[in-house]
Design an enzyme around this catalytic site. Sequence first.
Site, PDB file in Angstrom:
ATOM      1  N   SER A  70       0.947  -1.149  -0.059  1.00 63.03           N
ATOM      2  CA  SER A  70      -0.195  -0.093   0.063  1.00 63.03           C
ATOM      3  C   SER A  70       0.779   1.239   0.030  1.00 63.03           C
ATOM      4  O   SER A  70       1.980   1.353   0.388  1.00 63.03           O
ATOM      5  CB  SER A  70      -0.808   0.012   1.293  1.00 63.03           C
ATOM      6  OG  SER A  70      -1.582  -1.140   1.093  1.00 63.03           O
TER       7      SER A  70
HETATM    8  N1  SAM Z   1      -0.380  -4.858   3.980  1.00 64.87           N
HETATM    9  C1  SAM Z   1       0.086  -5.303   2.758  1.00 64.87           C
HETATM   10  C2  SAM Z   1       1.400  -4.794   3.098  1.00 64.87           C
HETATM   11  O1  SAM Z   1       1.846  -4.031   3.860  1.00 64.87           O
HETATM   12  O2  SAM Z   1       2.034  -5.064   1.920  1.00 64.87           O
HETATM   13  C3  SAM Z   1      -0.647  -4.733   1.810  1.00 64.87           C
HETATM   14  C4  SAM Z   1      -1.658  -5.866   1.276  1.00 64.87           C
HETATM   15  S1  SAM Z   1      -2.475  -5.770  -0.306  1.00 64.87           S
HETATM   16  C5  SAM Z   1      -2.850  -4.131  -0.621  1.00 64.87           C
HETATM   17  C6  SAM Z   1      -3.882  -6.800   0.172  1.00 64.87           C
HETATM   18  C7  SAM Z   1      -3.607  -8.082   0.511  1.00 64.87           C
HETATM   19  O3  SAM Z   1      -4.700  -8.730   0.964  1.00 64.87           O
HETATM   20  C8  SAM Z   1      -3.004  -9.059  -0.732  1.00 64.87           C
HETATM   21  O4  SAM Z   1      -1.908  -9.726  -0.489  1.00 64.87           O
HETATM   22  C9  SAM Z   1      -3.871  -9.858  -0.671  1.00 64.87           C
HETATM   23  O5  SAM Z   1      -3.761 -11.264  -1.142  1.00 64.87           O
HETATM   24  C10 SAM Z   1      -4.702 -10.060   0.620  1.00 64.87           C
HETATM   25  N2  SAM Z   1      -6.083 -10.649   0.618  1.00 64.87           N
HETATM   26  C11 SAM Z   1      -6.838 -10.697  -0.017  1.00 64.87           C
HETATM   27  N3  SAM Z   1      -8.157 -11.269   0.511  1.00 64.87           N
HETATM   28  C12 SAM Z   1      -7.691 -11.774   1.631  1.00 64.87           C
HETATM   29  C13 SAM Z   1      -8.328 -12.442   2.583  1.00 64.87           C
HETATM   30  N4  SAM Z   1      -9.418 -13.054   2.852  1.00 64.87           N
HETATM   31  N5  SAM Z   1      -7.512 -13.069   3.786  1.00 64.87           N
HETATM   32  C14 SAM Z   1      -6.258 -12.709   3.746  1.00 64.87           C
HETATM   33  N6  SAM Z   1      -5.510 -11.810   2.825  1.00 64.87           N
HETATM   34  C15 SAM Z   1      -6.406 -11.380   1.821  1.00 64.87           C
END
Ligand code: SAM
Length: 212
Positions: A59
């Site tokens: 992000s």
């Molecule tokens: N917090 C992260 C960072 O610091 O890099 C950024 C995360 S990215 C914007 C969103 C993440 O949420 C992705 O890696 C995606 O695979 C994960 N995601 C989506 N749905 C999810 C779920 N139900 N449970 C866990 N992770 C999930």
Amino acid sequence: MFTSAKKILIKKLQKNGITDNSVLEAFLKCDRHKFIPEAMSHFAYEDTALHIGYGQTISQPTTVAIMTQYAKIQKGDRVLEIGTGSGFQGAILATMGAKVFTVEREYDLFLMAREKFDKLGYGIQTKWGDGSIGWNEFAPYDAILVTAGSPSIPEPLKNQLAIGGRLIIPVGERDSQMMVIIHKTGQNEFSKTELPNFAFVPLLGKEGWTKK
Ligand code: SAM
């Protein structure tokens, strides 16, 4: 390394409304360049989201800082992050003294983040699975940060908050969301604040979007 780039980024965060010194200090301490592919490290301290593979992103720093500031982290807080991704948000929370639990649904990202946390010495608990239902085993949490956009607020996450806890979650359409900040003020009592104009990748899962 990257000290002057970090200081420029911190000035931007301040300009964008980040006033909590513990958040700003965590950004100074954490090496964002270690959480992205090496070939992109010269962009690490730009205030932008970056691709980390598997269709996912790390992000934008301002977004990470806003969510962290609203989470009001105190040393020793138990904090659940949904969407480990690169691991950077978890590292910021751990640097602020939180006990961090983080869930990722993409297996390769989960493995990479777990390895990174071990290598860099962050004592962060990781789980591979559907974080839209939270992580009940270690509840209640003082704060829950969801770093993917949800169509609604998952009930299990509200249930897994401690009284006094904060849930920070982008809610809305697939491509644009409001940042919703929920305070659990009593067993079944919540207050809510909303901030407009966020765009996250979708939260996929039982309590999120069902289609990729
Ligand atoms: N917090 C992260 C960072 O610091 O890099 C950024 C995360 S990215 C914007 C969103 C993440 O949420 C992705 O890696 C995606 O695979 C994960 N995601 C989506 N749905 C999810 C779920 N139900 N449970 C866990 N992770 C999930």
